[in-house]
Design an enzyme around this catalytic site. Sequence first.
Site, PDB file in Angstrom:
ATOM      1  N   PRO A   1      21.746  17.631  19.316  1.00  0.00           N
ATOM      2  CA  PRO A   1      21.440  17.278  20.708  1.00  0.00           C
ATOM      3  C   PRO A   1      21.783  18.432  21.643  1.00  0.00           C
ATOM      4  O   PRO A   1      22.862  19.022  21.547  1.00  0.00           O
ATOM      5  CB  PRO A   1      22.359  16.077  20.963  1.00  0.00           C
ATOM      6  CG  PRO A   1      23.522  16.292  20.037  1.00  0.00           C
ATOM      7  CD  PRO A   1      22.963  16.963  18.818  1.00  0.00           C
TER       8      PRO A   1
ATOM      9  N   TYR B   1      27.623   9.858  25.094  1.00  0.00           N
ATOM     10  CA  TYR B   1      28.732  10.271  25.955  1.00  0.00           C
ATOM     11  C   TYR B   1      29.333   8.990  26.514  1.00  0.00           C
ATOM     12  O   TYR B   1      28.620   8.173  27.103  1.00  0.00           O
ATOM     13  CB  TYR B   1      28.231  11.151  27.096  1.00  0.00           C
ATOM     14  CG  TYR B   1      28.116  12.618  26.763  1.00  0.00           C
ATOM     15  CD1 TYR B   1      28.957  13.548  27.366  1.00  0.00           C
ATOM     16  CD2 TYR B   1      27.169  13.077  25.858  1.00  0.00           C
ATOM     17  CE1 TYR B   1      28.854  14.895  27.067  1.00  0.00           C
ATOM     18  CE2 TYR B   1      27.054  14.413  25.548  1.00  0.00           C
ATOM     19  CZ  TYR B   1      27.899  15.326  26.162  1.00  0.00           C
ATOM     20  OH  TYR B   1      27.798  16.650  25.861  1.00  0.00           O
TER      21      TYR B   1
ATOM     22  N   THR C   1      30.158  11.958  21.189  1.00  0.00           N
ATOM     23  CA  THR C   1      30.682  13.279  21.520  1.00  0.00           C
ATOM     24  C   THR C   1      32.067  13.145  22.131  1.00  0.00           C
ATOM     25  O   THR C   1      32.256  12.451  23.134  1.00  0.00           O
ATOM     26  CB  THR C   1      29.735  14.012  22.489  1.00  0.00           C
ATOM     27  OG1 THR C   1      28.541  14.356  21.780  1.00  0.00           O
ATOM     28  CG2 THR C   1      30.362  15.281  23.031  1.00  0.00           C
TER      29      THR C   1
ATOM     30  N   LYS D   1      31.645  13.362  16.870  1.00  0.00           N
ATOM     31  CA  LYS D   1      31.230  14.755  17.042  1.00  0.00           C
ATOM     32  C   LYS D   1      32.253  15.509  17.879  1.00  0.00           C
ATOM     33  O   LYS D   1      32.563  15.113  18.999  1.00  0.00           O
ATOM     34  CB  LYS D   1      29.861  14.820  17.727  1.00  0.00           C
ATOM     35  CG  LYS D   1      29.323  16.222  17.953  1.00  0.00           C
ATOM     36  CD  LYS D   1      27.939  16.179  18.580  1.00  0.00           C
ATOM     37  CE  LYS D   1      27.366  17.576  18.769  1.00  0.00           C
ATOM     38  NZ  LYS D   1      28.058  18.343  19.828  1.00  0.00           N
TER      39      LYS D   1
ATOM     40  N   SER E   1      32.611  20.398  15.037  1.00  0.00           N
ATOM     41  CA  SER E   1      31.876  21.100  16.087  1.00  0.00           C
ATOM     42  C   SER E   1      32.809  21.579  17.182  1.00  0.00           C
ATOM     43  O   SER E   1      33.739  20.868  17.565  1.00  0.00           O
ATOM     44  CB  SER E   1      30.820  20.162  16.702  1.00  0.00           C
ATOM     45  OG  SER E   1      30.227  20.726  17.850  1.00  0.00           O
TER      46      SER E   1
ATOM     47  N   HIS F   1      31.193  22.523  19.973  1.00  0.00           N
ATOM     48  CA  HIS F   1      30.176  22.413  21.022  1.00  0.00           C
ATOM     49  C   HIS F   1      29.455  23.743  21.229  1.00  0.00           C
ATOM     50  O   HIS F   1      29.129  24.129  22.352  1.00  0.00           O
ATOM     51  CB  HIS F   1      30.815  21.929  22.334  1.00  0.00           C
ATOM     52  CG  HIS F   1      29.920  21.046  23.152  1.00  0.00           C
ATOM     53  ND1 HIS F   1      29.855  19.690  22.986  1.00  0.00           N
ATOM     54  CD2 HIS F   1      29.039  21.317  24.143  1.00  0.00           C
ATOM     55  CE1 HIS F   1      29.002  19.168  23.843  1.00  0.00           C
ATOM     56  NE2 HIS F   1      28.472  20.137  24.553  1.00  0.00           N
TER      57      HIS F   1
ATOM     58  N   SER G   1      27.594  24.184  15.300  1.00  0.00           N
ATOM     59  CA  SER G   1      28.090  25.288  16.124  1.00  0.00           C
ATOM     60  C   SER G   1      28.044  26.615  15.378  1.00  0.00           C
ATOM     61  O   SER G   1      28.881  26.897  14.524  1.00  0.00           O
ATOM     62  CB  SER G   1      29.528  25.042  16.625  1.00  0.00           C
ATOM     63  OG  SER G   1      29.614  23.839  17.360  1.00  0.00           O
TER      64      SER G   1
ATOM     65  N   GLY H   1      21.216  23.906  16.682  1.00  0.00           N
ATOM     66  CA  GLY H   1      21.083  23.740  18.115  1.00  0.00           C
ATOM     67  C   GLY H   1      20.270  24.826  18.785  1.00  0.00           C
ATOM     68  O   GLY H   1      19.074  24.674  19.027  1.00  0.00           O
ATOM     69  N   ARG H   2      20.877  25.956  19.093  1.00  0.00           N
ATOM     70  CA  ARG H   2      20.187  26.993  19.859  1.00  0.00           C
ATOM     71  C   ARG H   2      18.876  27.451  19.227  1.00  0.00           C
ATOM     72  O   ARG H   2      17.898  27.675  19.949  1.00  0.00           O
ATOM     73  CB  ARG H   2      21.127  28.172  20.093  1.00  0.00           C
ATOM     74  CG  ARG H   2      22.239  27.868  21.109  1.00  0.00           C
ATOM     75  CD  ARG H   2      23.068  29.116  21.410  1.00  0.00           C
ATOM     76  NE  ARG H   2      24.099  28.847  22.415  1.00  0.00           N
ATOM     77  CZ  ARG H   2      25.365  28.522  22.125  1.00  0.00           C
ATOM     78  NH1 ARG H   2      25.750  28.404  20.853  1.00  0.00           N
ATOM     79  NH2 ARG H   2      26.235  28.311  23.095  1.00  0.00           N
TER      80      ARG H   2
END
Length: 428
Positions: free
Chosen positions: A101, A158, A184, A300, A322, A324, A356, A378-379
Amino acid sequence: MVSVNFGRSRQNEVYTGGIHGRKPIVPTDFAELERRAKAVMSRRGWAYIAGGAGEGRTMAANRAALDRWAIVPRVLRDVSERSLQIELFGQQLAAPVLFAPVGAGALAHPDADVHIGRAAAELGVPYIFSNQGCAPMEDVAEAMDGVVPGAPRWFQLYWSTDDRLVDSLIGRAEEMGAAALAVTLDTTMLGWRPQDLNLGSLPFARGEGIDQYTSDPSFWEIVAERLRGAADEKPEISLGAIKTLFSIARNVPGGLRKNLTAPEPRAAVQTFLDIYSRPSLNWGDIASLREKTTLPIVLKGILHPDDARQAVDLGIDGIIVSNHGGRQVDGSISSTDALVDVVDAVGGKAKILADSGFYTGADVFKALALGADAVCIGRPHMYGLALDGADGARDAVANIIAELDLTLGLSGHTDVAELDRTALRKQD
Protein backbone atom coordinates in the site's frame (compact mmCIF):
# COMPACT_ATOMS: atom_id res chain seq x y z
CA MET A 1 -0.65 -14.17 -15.08
CA VAL A 2 2.70 -15.49 -13.85
CA SER A 3 3.45 -18.91 -15.34
CA VAL A 4 6.17 -21.59 -15.25
CA ASN A 5 9.42 -20.25 -16.71
CA PHE A 6 8.08 -16.73 -16.36
CA GLY A 7 11.56 -15.23 -16.32
CA ARG A 8 12.48 -16.58 -19.74
CA SER A 9 9.09 -15.62 -21.14
CA ARG A 10 9.52 -12.06 -19.89
CA GLN A 11 13.02 -11.88 -21.34
CA ASN A 12 11.81 -13.17 -24.69
CA GLU A 13 8.98 -10.64 -24.74
CA VAL A 14 11.42 -7.76 -24.27
CA TYR A 15 14.00 -9.09 -26.73
CA THR A 16 11.34 -9.78 -29.36
CA GLY A 17 10.23 -6.17 -29.05
CA GLY A 18 13.83 -5.16 -29.57
CA ILE A 19 13.90 -6.92 -32.94
CA HIS A 20 11.22 -4.47 -34.04
CA GLY A 21 12.98 -1.48 -32.54
CA ARG A 22 10.82 -1.31 -29.41
CA LYS A 23 12.41 -0.71 -26.04
CA PRO A 24 10.53 -1.27 -22.77
CA ILE A 25 8.76 1.82 -21.42
CA VAL A 26 9.51 0.60 -17.89
CA PRO A 27 13.26 0.09 -17.36
CA THR A 28 14.31 -3.33 -16.13
CA ASP A 29 16.75 -2.09 -13.46
CA PHE A 30 15.72 -0.09 -10.41
CA ALA A 31 18.22 2.77 -10.77
CA GLU A 32 17.02 3.66 -14.27
CA LEU A 33 13.39 3.10 -13.29
CA GLU A 34 13.82 5.57 -10.45
CA ARG A 35 15.62 8.11 -12.67
CA ARG A 36 12.94 8.08 -15.37
CA ALA A 37 10.10 8.21 -12.87
CA LYS A 38 11.61 11.28 -11.24
CA ALA A 39 11.78 12.97 -14.64
CA VAL A 40 8.00 12.65 -15.17
CA MET A 41 6.71 13.19 -11.63
CA SER A 42 5.89 16.49 -9.97
CA ARG A 43 8.18 17.79 -7.23
CA ARG A 44 5.45 17.11 -4.67
CA GLY A 45 4.84 13.61 -5.99
CA TRP A 46 8.52 12.75 -5.98
CA ALA A 47 9.04 14.13 -2.49
CA TYR A 48 6.18 12.12 -1.05
CA ILE A 49 6.82 8.78 -2.77
CA ALA A 50 10.61 8.72 -3.04
CA GLY A 51 11.45 10.63 0.13
CA GLY A 52 12.47 9.19 3.46
CA ALA A 53 12.66 10.27 7.07
CA GLY A 54 15.38 12.63 8.24
CA GLU A 55 18.67 12.24 6.41
CA GLY A 56 17.58 9.04 4.67
CA ARG A 57 19.75 6.80 6.82
CA THR A 58 17.10 4.09 7.14
CA MET A 59 16.68 3.89 3.38
CA ALA A 60 20.45 3.51 3.06
CA ALA A 61 20.44 0.87 5.81
CA ASN A 62 17.82 -1.16 3.95
CA ARG A 63 20.11 -1.37 0.93
CA ALA A 64 23.29 -2.02 2.91
CA ALA A 65 21.72 -4.86 4.89
CA LEU A 66 20.61 -6.67 1.74
CA ASP A 67 24.08 -6.27 0.26
CA ARG A 68 25.62 -7.99 3.27
CA TRP A 69 23.91 -11.24 2.23
CA ALA A 70 25.38 -12.95 -0.82
CA ILE A 71 23.62 -15.62 -2.89
CA VAL A 72 25.64 -18.83 -3.20
CA PRO A 73 24.63 -20.55 -6.46
CA ARG A 74 24.64 -24.33 -6.79
CA VAL A 75 25.21 -26.00 -10.16
CA LEU A 76 24.43 -29.23 -12.04
CA ARG A 77 20.89 -29.41 -10.79
CA ASP A 78 17.86 -29.81 -13.04
CA VAL A 79 16.18 -26.42 -12.85
CA SER A 80 14.23 -26.63 -16.11
CA GLU A 81 10.90 -26.44 -14.26
CA ARG A 82 10.44 -24.02 -11.38
CA SER A 83 7.60 -22.94 -9.12
CA LEU A 84 7.03 -19.48 -7.72
CA GLN A 85 3.60 -20.32 -6.32
CA ILE A 86 2.83 -20.02 -2.64
CA GLU A 87 -0.21 -20.37 -0.40
CA LEU A 88 -1.06 -17.45 1.83
CA PHE A 89 -4.14 -17.39 4.08
CA GLY A 90 -5.94 -19.96 2.00
CA GLN A 91 -5.20 -18.37 -1.37
CA GLN A 92 -2.91 -19.77 -4.03
CA LEU A 93 -0.74 -16.95 -5.33
CA ALA A 94 1.19 -16.90 -8.60
CA ALA A 95 4.33 -15.55 -6.91
CA PRO A 96 5.49 -14.61 -3.38
CA VAL A 97 5.05 -10.91 -4.10
CA LEU A 98 2.42 -8.34 -3.07
CA PHE A 99 1.80 -4.78 -4.22
CA ALA A 100 2.39 -2.78 -1.04
CA PRO A 101 0.00 0.00 0.00
CA VAL A 102 1.22 3.49 -0.91
CA GLY A 103 -0.91 6.47 0.07
CA ALA A 104 -1.78 9.43 -2.13
CA GLY A 105 -0.92 7.47 -5.25
CA ALA A 106 -2.62 10.04 -7.50
CA LEU A 107 0.52 12.11 -7.04
CA ALA A 108 2.08 9.62 -9.47
CA HIS A 109 -0.88 8.98 -11.79
CA PRO A 110 -4.63 9.77 -11.84
CA ASP A 111 -6.87 6.97 -10.55
CA ALA A 112 -3.72 5.37 -9.18
CA ASP A 113 -5.33 2.72 -7.00
CA VAL A 114 -7.61 1.46 -9.75
CA HIS A 115 -4.63 1.09 -12.10
CA ILE A 116 -2.54 -0.66 -9.45
CA GLY A 117 -5.40 -3.05 -8.71
CA ARG A 118 -5.66 -3.99 -12.38
CA ALA A 119 -1.90 -4.52 -12.56
CA ALA A 120 -1.92 -6.85 -9.57
CA ALA A 121 -4.90 -8.79 -10.92
CA GLU A 122 -3.13 -9.36 -14.24
CA LEU A 123 -0.14 -10.85 -12.43
CA GLY A 124 -2.20 -12.94 -10.01
CA VAL A 125 -0.70 -11.42 -6.86
CA PRO A 126 -2.44 -9.41 -4.12
CA TYR A 127 -2.72 -5.66 -3.89
CA ILE A 128 -2.91 -4.35 -0.33
CA PHE A 129 -5.39 -1.50 -0.75
CA SER A 130 -4.09 1.66 0.88
CA ASN A 131 -6.20 3.13 3.67
CA GLN A 132 -4.93 6.48 2.33
CA GLY A 133 -5.88 5.63 -1.24
CA CYS A 134 -7.16 7.86 -4.01
CA ALA A 135 -10.14 5.67 -4.89
CA PRO A 136 -12.78 3.93 -2.73
CA MET A 137 -11.90 0.32 -2.03
CA GLU A 138 -15.09 -0.83 -3.73
CA ASP A 139 -14.05 0.81 -7.01
CA VAL A 140 -10.65 -0.85 -6.90
CA ALA A 141 -12.18 -4.25 -6.13
CA GLU A 142 -14.59 -3.86 -9.04
CA ALA A 143 -11.73 -2.99 -11.39
CA MET A 144 -9.74 -6.03 -10.26
CA ASP A 145 -12.75 -8.33 -10.66
CA GLY A 146 -13.12 -6.98 -14.19
CA VAL A 147 -9.69 -8.42 -14.95
CA VAL A 148 -9.89 -11.63 -12.90
CA PRO A 149 -13.02 -12.33 -10.81
CA GLY A 150 -11.99 -12.74 -7.19
CA ALA A 151 -8.46 -11.44 -7.81
CA PRO A 152 -6.60 -11.47 -4.47
CA ARG A 153 -6.66 -8.26 -2.44
CA TRP A 154 -6.00 -7.20 1.16
CA PHE A 155 -6.86 -4.02 3.02
CA GLN A 156 -4.50 -1.83 5.02
CA LEU A 157 -6.03 -0.32 8.15
CA TYR A 158 -4.91 2.86 9.88
CA TRP A 159 -6.53 2.75 13.29
CA SER A 160 -8.53 5.95 13.67
CA THR A 161 -9.21 7.72 16.95
CA ASP A 162 -12.92 7.06 16.28
CA ASP A 163 -13.87 3.38 16.52
CA ARG A 164 -17.01 3.95 14.45
CA LEU A 165 -14.76 4.62 11.49
CA VAL A 166 -12.53 1.63 12.29
CA ASP A 167 -15.54 -0.67 12.38
CA SER A 168 -16.95 0.76 9.16
CA LEU A 169 -13.67 0.38 7.25
CA ILE A 170 -13.29 -3.21 8.43
CA GLY A 171 -16.86 -4.03 7.41
CA ARG A 172 -16.30 -2.54 3.97
CA ALA A 173 -13.05 -4.49 3.59
CA GLU A 174 -14.88 -7.72 4.35
CA GLU A 175 -17.65 -6.85 1.90
CA MET A 176 -15.28 -6.09 -0.98
CA GLY A 177 -13.51 -9.43 -0.59
CA ALA A 178 -10.33 -8.69 1.32
CA ALA A 179 -8.40 -11.85 2.15
CA ALA A 180 -6.56 -10.24 5.08
CA LEU A 181 -6.44 -7.09 7.15
CA ALA A 182 -3.02 -5.43 7.44
CA VAL A 183 -2.92 -3.05 10.41
CA THR A 184 -0.23 -0.39 10.09
CA LEU A 185 1.45 0.15 13.47
CA ASP A 186 4.35 2.47 12.71
CA THR A 187 2.48 5.59 11.57
CA THR A 188 0.49 6.65 14.61
CA MET A 189 1.95 10.03 13.68
CA LEU A 190 3.87 11.18 10.61
CA GLY A 191 7.65 10.91 10.72
CA TRP A 192 9.96 13.86 10.04
CA ARG A 193 10.04 13.97 6.24
CA PRO A 194 12.20 16.86 5.01
CA GLN A 195 11.37 16.42 1.32
CA ASP A 196 7.70 17.11 2.02
CA LEU A 197 8.38 19.67 4.72
CA ASN A 198 10.69 21.71 2.51
CA LEU A 199 7.85 22.06 -0.01
CA GLY A 200 5.23 22.62 2.68
CA SER A 201 3.41 19.72 1.02
CA LEU A 202 1.05 17.36 2.82
CA PRO A 203 -1.15 15.64 0.21
CA PHE A 204 -3.95 14.91 2.65
CA ALA A 205 -4.35 18.60 3.47
CA ARG A 206 -5.28 19.06 -0.20
CA GLY A 207 -7.81 16.24 -0.13
CA GLU A 208 -5.40 13.83 -1.86
CA GLY A 209 -5.40 10.28 -0.51
CA ILE A 210 -8.53 10.44 1.65
CA ASP A 211 -10.98 8.63 -0.64
CA GLN A 212 -11.49 5.70 1.74
CA TYR A 213 -12.77 8.27 4.22
CA THR A 214 -14.89 10.47 1.95
CA SER A 215 -16.61 7.33 0.63
CA ASP A 216 -17.49 6.19 4.15
CA PRO A 217 -20.86 7.07 5.74
CA SER A 218 -19.44 6.87 9.26
CA PHE A 219 -16.78 9.41 8.37
CA TRP A 220 -19.40 11.88 7.15
CA GLU A 221 -21.35 11.39 10.38
CA ILE A 222 -18.22 12.40 12.28
CA VAL A 223 -17.70 15.40 10.00
CA ALA A 224 -21.31 16.51 10.57
CA GLU A 225 -20.90 16.24 14.35
CA ARG A 226 -17.76 18.35 14.23
CA LEU A 227 -19.44 20.99 12.08
CA ARG A 228 -22.33 21.26 14.53
CA GLY A 229 -19.93 21.85 17.39
CA ALA A 230 -17.49 24.12 15.58
CA ALA A 231 -17.15 27.81 16.28
CA ASP A 232 -17.32 30.15 13.30
CA GLU A 233 -13.81 31.04 12.21
CA LYS A 234 -12.68 33.11 9.26
CA PRO A 235 -9.92 31.25 7.44
CA GLU A 236 -6.81 33.11 6.33
CA ILE A 237 -7.14 34.08 2.68
CA SER A 238 -4.10 33.74 0.42
CA LEU A 239 -3.32 32.56 -3.08
CA GLY A 240 -2.02 29.29 -1.69
CA ALA A 241 -5.18 28.79 0.35
CA ILE A 242 -7.32 29.35 -2.74
CA LYS A 243 -5.31 26.77 -4.69
CA THR A 244 -5.64 24.31 -1.83
CA LEU A 245 -9.40 24.92 -1.71
CA PHE A 246 -9.68 24.10 -5.41
CA SER A 247 -7.69 20.89 -4.82
CA ILE A 248 -9.98 19.88 -1.97
CA ALA A 249 -13.06 20.70 -4.04
CA ARG A 250 -11.84 18.47 -6.87
CA ASN A 251 -10.88 15.56 -4.61
CA VAL A 252 -13.94 15.40 -2.35
CA PRO A 253 -17.16 13.88 -3.76
CA GLY A 254 -19.65 16.39 -5.15
CA GLY A 255 -19.68 19.13 -7.72
CA LEU A 256 -16.76 21.55 -7.89
CA ARG A 257 -18.88 24.70 -7.57
CA LYS A 258 -20.77 23.40 -4.55
CA ASN A 259 -17.61 22.12 -2.88
CA LEU A 260 -15.93 25.52 -3.23
CA THR A 261 -18.56 27.19 -1.06
CA ALA A 262 -19.83 24.40 1.22
CA PRO A 263 -18.17 23.91 4.62
CA GLU A 264 -18.19 20.09 4.44
CA PRO A 265 -15.18 19.53 2.12
CA ARG A 266 -12.82 21.64 4.22
CA ALA A 267 -14.21 20.08 7.39
CA ALA A 268 -13.65 16.62 5.92
CA VAL A 269 -9.97 17.34 5.36
CA GLN A 270 -9.51 18.71 8.85
CA THR A 271 -11.41 15.79 10.34
CA PHE A 272 -9.17 13.34 8.50
CA LEU A 273 -6.04 15.09 9.77
CA ASP A 274 -7.37 15.01 13.32
CA ILE A 275 -8.59 11.41 13.50
CA TYR A 276 -6.89 9.27 10.84
CA SER A 277 -4.45 7.62 13.25
CA ARG A 278 -4.35 6.87 16.98
CA PRO A 279 -1.10 7.62 18.84
CA SER A 280 -2.44 5.73 21.86
CA LEU A 281 -2.76 2.47 19.86
CA ASN A 282 -1.65 -0.44 22.04
CA TRP A 283 -1.72 -4.22 22.37
CA GLY A 284 -5.15 -4.09 24.00
CA ASP A 285 -6.55 -2.54 20.83
CA ILE A 286 -4.97 -5.28 18.74
CA ALA A 287 -6.43 -7.94 21.02
CA SER A 288 -9.88 -6.41 20.54
CA LEU A 289 -9.55 -6.70 16.76
CA ARG A 290 -10.55 -10.36 16.92
CA GLU A 291 -13.99 -9.22 18.01
CA LYS A 292 -14.26 -6.91 14.99
CA THR A 293 -13.36 -9.27 12.15
CA THR A 294 -12.94 -12.87 11.07
CA LEU A 295 -10.30 -11.91 8.50
CA PRO A 296 -6.70 -12.97 9.03
CA ILE A 297 -4.93 -10.19 10.93
CA VAL A 298 -1.48 -9.07 9.82
CA LEU A 299 0.53 -6.49 11.76
CA LYS A 300 2.59 -4.17 9.57
CA GLY A 301 5.59 -2.37 11.02
CA ILE A 302 7.02 -4.87 13.49
CA LEU A 303 10.83 -4.72 13.80
CA HIS A 304 11.61 -6.03 17.30
CA PRO A 305 11.58 -9.77 18.07
CA ASP A 306 9.78 -9.20 21.38
CA ASP A 307 6.96 -7.44 19.55
CA ALA A 308 6.81 -10.37 17.14
CA ARG A 309 6.52 -12.82 20.04
CA GLN A 310 3.75 -10.78 21.61
CA ALA A 311 1.88 -10.74 18.32
CA VAL A 312 2.12 -14.52 18.13
CA ASP A 313 0.93 -14.82 21.72
CA LEU A 314 -2.18 -12.83 20.71
CA GLY A 315 -2.86 -15.26 17.89
CA ILE A 316 -2.01 -12.81 15.11
CA ASP A 317 -1.93 -14.54 11.72
CA GLY A 318 0.90 -12.65 10.10
CA ILE A 319 3.59 -10.00 10.46
CA ILE A 320 4.95 -7.57 7.90
CA VAL A 321 8.50 -6.69 8.87
CA SER A 322 8.68 -3.08 7.75
CA ASN A 323 10.24 0.28 8.54
CA HIS A 324 7.74 2.00 6.24
CA GLY A 325 10.24 2.25 3.43
CA GLY A 326 12.53 4.34 5.64
CA ARG A 327 9.86 7.04 5.86
CA GLN A 328 9.17 7.12 9.60
CA VAL A 329 12.29 6.85 11.79
CA ASP A 330 15.69 8.03 10.58
CA GLY A 331 18.42 5.65 11.69
CA SER A 332 16.06 2.71 12.20
CA ILE A 333 17.14 -0.91 11.95
CA SER A 334 16.96 -2.19 8.39
CA SER A 335 14.04 -4.35 7.38
CA THR A 336 16.42 -7.18 6.41
CA ASP A 337 18.24 -7.25 9.75
CA ALA A 338 14.91 -7.10 11.56
CA LEU A 339 13.55 -9.88 9.35
CA VAL A 340 16.22 -12.30 10.55
CA ASP A 341 15.40 -11.55 14.20
CA VAL A 342 11.64 -11.76 13.70
CA VAL A 343 11.76 -15.03 11.76
CA ASP A 344 13.83 -16.61 14.53
CA ALA A 345 11.51 -15.25 17.23
CA VAL A 346 8.30 -16.42 15.55
CA GLY A 347 9.51 -19.92 14.76
CA GLY A 348 6.94 -20.58 12.05
CA LYS A 349 3.93 -19.71 14.22
CA ALA A 350 2.79 -16.91 11.90
CA LYS A 351 3.28 -15.89 8.31
CA ILE A 352 6.14 -13.43 7.81
CA LEU A 353 6.26 -10.87 5.02
CA ALA A 354 9.11 -8.47 4.29
CA ASP A 355 8.70 -4.86 3.22
CA SER A 356 10.90 -1.77 2.72
CA GLY A 357 13.79 -1.58 0.30
CA PHE A 358 13.16 -4.74 -1.73
CA TYR A 359 13.45 -3.53 -5.32
CA THR A 360 14.68 -6.47 -7.42
CA GLY A 361 14.14 -10.17 -7.95
CA ALA A 362 17.45 -10.88 -6.24
CA ASP A 363 16.28 -8.85 -3.23
CA VAL A 364 13.12 -10.94 -3.06
CA PHE A 365 15.17 -14.15 -3.32
CA LYS A 366 17.27 -13.08 -0.34
CA ALA A 367 14.22 -12.20 1.75
CA LEU A 368 12.64 -15.58 1.05
CA ALA A 369 15.87 -17.39 1.88
CA LEU A 370 16.05 -15.48 5.17
CA GLY A 371 12.63 -16.81 6.11
CA ALA A 372 10.01 -14.49 4.64
CA ASP A 373 6.93 -16.13 3.14
CA ALA A 374 6.42 -13.25 0.72
CA VAL A 375 7.69 -9.76 -0.05
CA CYS A 376 5.84 -6.45 -0.49
CA ILE A 377 6.91 -4.17 -3.35
CA GLY A 378 6.29 -0.44 -2.97
CA ARG A 379 8.29 2.23 -4.79
CA PRO A 380 8.98 0.17 -7.95
CA HIS A 381 5.32 -0.23 -8.81
CA MET A 382 4.68 3.44 -8.09
CA TYR A 383 7.50 4.43 -10.44
CA GLY A 384 6.13 2.13 -13.13
CA LEU A 385 2.70 3.65 -12.57
CA ALA A 386 4.11 7.14 -13.09
CA LEU A 387 5.65 6.06 -16.40
CA ASP A 388 2.82 4.04 -17.95
CA GLY A 389 -0.23 3.73 -15.74
CA ALA A 390 -1.57 0.24 -15.07
CA ASP A 391 0.74 -1.32 -17.66
CA GLY A 392 3.72 0.38 -16.04
CA ALA A 393 2.83 -0.80 -12.55
CA ARG A 394 2.34 -4.31 -13.89
CA ASP A 395 5.60 -4.33 -15.84
CA ALA A 396 7.66 -3.01 -12.92
CA VAL A 397 6.53 -5.89 -10.71
CA ALA A 398 6.60 -8.41 -13.59
CA ASN A 399 10.27 -7.57 -14.05
CA ILE A 400 10.94 -8.27 -10.37
CA ILE A 401 9.10 -11.60 -10.55
CA ALA A 402 10.93 -12.53 -13.75
CA GLU A 403 14.30 -11.82 -12.16
CA LEU A 404 13.25 -13.83 -9.10
CA ASP A 405 12.42 -16.79 -11.33
CA LEU A 406 15.75 -16.62 -13.16
CA THR A 407 17.70 -16.09 -9.92
CA LEU A 408 15.96 -19.12 -8.43
CA GLY A 409 17.00 -21.36 -11.31
CA LEU A 410 20.48 -19.94 -11.79
CA SER A 411 21.14 -20.49 -8.09
CA GLY A 412 20.21 -24.14 -8.39
CA HIS A 413 16.72 -24.09 -6.87
CA THR A 414 13.30 -24.98 -8.25
CA ASP A 415 10.76 -23.91 -5.63
CA VAL A 416 10.60 -20.66 -3.66
CA ALA A 417 8.86 -22.49 -0.82
CA GLU A 418 12.02 -24.54 -0.20
CA LEU A 419 14.49 -21.66 0.07
CA ASP A 420 16.35 -21.26 3.35
CA ARG A 421 19.51 -19.60 4.63
CA THR A 422 21.77 -22.25 3.12
CA ALA A 423 21.23 -20.41 -0.16
CA LEU A 424 23.03 -17.37 1.27
CA ARG A 425 26.23 -16.38 3.01
CA LYS A 426 26.61 -13.40 5.35
CA GLN A 427 29.36 -11.02 4.24
CA ASP A 428 31.53 -9.18 6.75
